[in-house]
Design an enzyme around this catalytic site. Structure first.
Site, PDB file in Angstrom:
ATOM      1  CG  HIS A 245      -1.635  -1.365   1.377  1.00  0.00           C
ATOM      2  ND1 HIS A 245      -2.689  -1.917   0.478  1.00  0.00           N
ATOM      3  CD2 HIS A 245      -1.282  -2.417   2.127  1.00  0.00           C
ATOM      4  CE1 HIS A 245      -3.105  -3.038   0.688  1.00  0.00           C
ATOM      5  NE2 HIS A 245      -2.146  -3.719   1.655  1.00  0.00           N
TER       6      HIS A 245
ATOM      7  CD  GLU B 299      -1.951  -3.708   5.184  1.00  0.00           C
ATOM      8  OE1 GLU B 299      -3.178  -3.552   4.851  1.00  0.00           O
ATOM      9  OE2 GLU B 299      -1.253  -4.627   4.746  1.00  0.00           O
TER      10      GLU B 299
ATOM     11  CG  HIS C 166       0.737  -6.735   2.537  1.00  0.00           C
ATOM     12  ND1 HIS C 166      -0.172  -5.906   1.878  1.00  0.00           N
ATOM     13  CD2 HIS C 166       1.839  -7.134   1.510  1.00  0.00           C
ATOM     14  CE1 HIS C 166       0.266  -5.722   0.520  1.00  0.00           C
ATOM     15  NE2 HIS C 166       1.169  -6.349   0.344  1.00  0.00           N
TER      16      HIS C 166
ATOM     17  CD  GLU D 121      -1.315  -9.953   4.681  1.00  0.00           C
ATOM     18  OE1 GLU D 121      -1.164  -9.142   5.385  1.00  0.00           O
ATOM     19  OE2 GLU D 121      -2.194  -9.832   3.538  1.00  0.00           O
TER      20      GLU D 121
HETATM   21 ZN   LIG Z   1      -1.974  -5.292   2.753  1.00  0.00          ZN
END
Ligand SMILES: [Zn+2]
Length: 323
Positions: free
Chosen positions: A110, A147, A202, A284
């Site tokens: 992102h 995030e 992430h 993640e």
């Molecule tokens: Zn993400």
């Protein structure tokens, strides 16, 4: 957070024996580096109970939105920034720069600016087997820590650690672009760099009772002019290396809500993996919507542990591939 899982889950491959043998061969080298880092950081043994709360660490005093908070912690934890310890590798000591000549692609998921550029990031891009949004805004904790801030902070910490080992580190973005880049460009940057290993960093946005971390590896995609089949095998090895190293460095358990709790998933719906021609995985790191995970990932000291785990996994994979 990544898009919803549209692909089937796969059973773990029986690579355990090979993995253990390779690990045994590499442990002395990696362990030496780990000892050096820990000697500087004064870090105790890892356990899930050792993680400080977000508000209980001085490193967190800079606040979530302060880039300098990460920079200070990086400096404090950087082996070469503390020459008095006597463990800083000299530039001429090749054994202190095991990753010299190697290239690592770090992709902070992102972008903090994405939220202000919906029309740009919502444009569709083709990823071989489907069209996807160029980029997404990502998740956040219930208290609002985004995030995109987390991924950028961790990536910068990983960069510092890998550069200390001699690696050339390429980032897809460093907080220096207003949005994105698109997932296709994130893959292309690693491809153009001929990265020895690539990782997209992430944190998830799952249900509040879901917790833990997982790695995402590419499923073979040969469609629409896209063919990632050559990187599926090495990416699996990379993913297993990162999974083990991240767990060891952070104490974070395998995600309890993904693929039966094995700590990894295999997907064909992520453009960043479909389009990659270099070994690449996603991680993640935790679930931002879980209160325990949120406490950890808002702690700068935990993010340093997370970065150490990611760096260790990347290093292990690259050194193993070099033999
Ligand atoms: Zn993400």
């Amino acid at each position: 957070m990544t898009s919803d899982d549209l692909g089937p889950h796969h059973s773990p491959r029986t690579r355990a024996t090979t993995f253990v043998l390779v690990l045994a061969a590499l442990v002395p080298l990696c362990f030496a580096g780990w000892l050096g880092w820990n000697a500087i950081a004064g870090e105790p043994g890892k356990s899930a109970d050792a993680h400080p709360a977000a508000s209980g660490t001085s490193q967190d005093a800079g606040g979530w939105g302060s880039p300098s908070a990460g920079a200070k912690a990086n400096s404090a934890g950087h082996p070469s920034g503390t020459p008095t310890t006597g463990v800083s590798p000299s530039p001429s000591a090749s054994k202190g720069k095991p990753l010299a000549g190697k290239v690592v692609l770090l992709d902070p998921g992102h972008n903090p600016g994405n939220v202000d550029h919906p029309s740009e990031i919502n444009k569709l891009v083709f990823v071989g087997n489907s069209s996807k949004a160029c980029d997404t805004t990502g998740a956040s904790t219930n208290a609002g820590y985004p995030e995109a801030q987390f991924t950028l902070d961790v990536a910068r910490r990983v960069r510092t650690l890998l550069q200390a080992e001699g690696a050339t580190v390429v980032m897809t973005q460093d907080g220096n672009t207003p949005w994105g880049p698109c997932v296709t460009e994130r893959a292309a940057i690693g491809n153009r760099a001929h990265a020895d290993a690539a990782i997209s960093i992430h944190a998830d946005g799952a249900g509040s009772s879901d917790h833990g971390f997982h790695v995402i590896m590419p499923q073979a995609v040969d469609a629409g002019g896209v063919d990632n089949t050559a990187i599926v095998g090495p990416s699996h090895t990379l993913g297993m290396d990162v999974r083990a190293a991240f767990n060891a460095a952070t104490g974070e358990p395998f995600a309890n809500y993904i693929n039966g709790g094995v700590g990894y998933d295999i997907r064909s719906d992520l453009g960043g993996l479909n389009m990659s021609t270099v070994p690449k995985v996603f991680i993640e790191c935790a679930n931002m919507r879980n209160s325990g995970d949120a406490d950890r990932l808002t702690s700068a000291s935990w993010r340093q542990e997370a970065a150490q785990g990611i760096a260790n996994g990347l290093s292990q994979f690259i050194l193993q591939e070099a033999h």
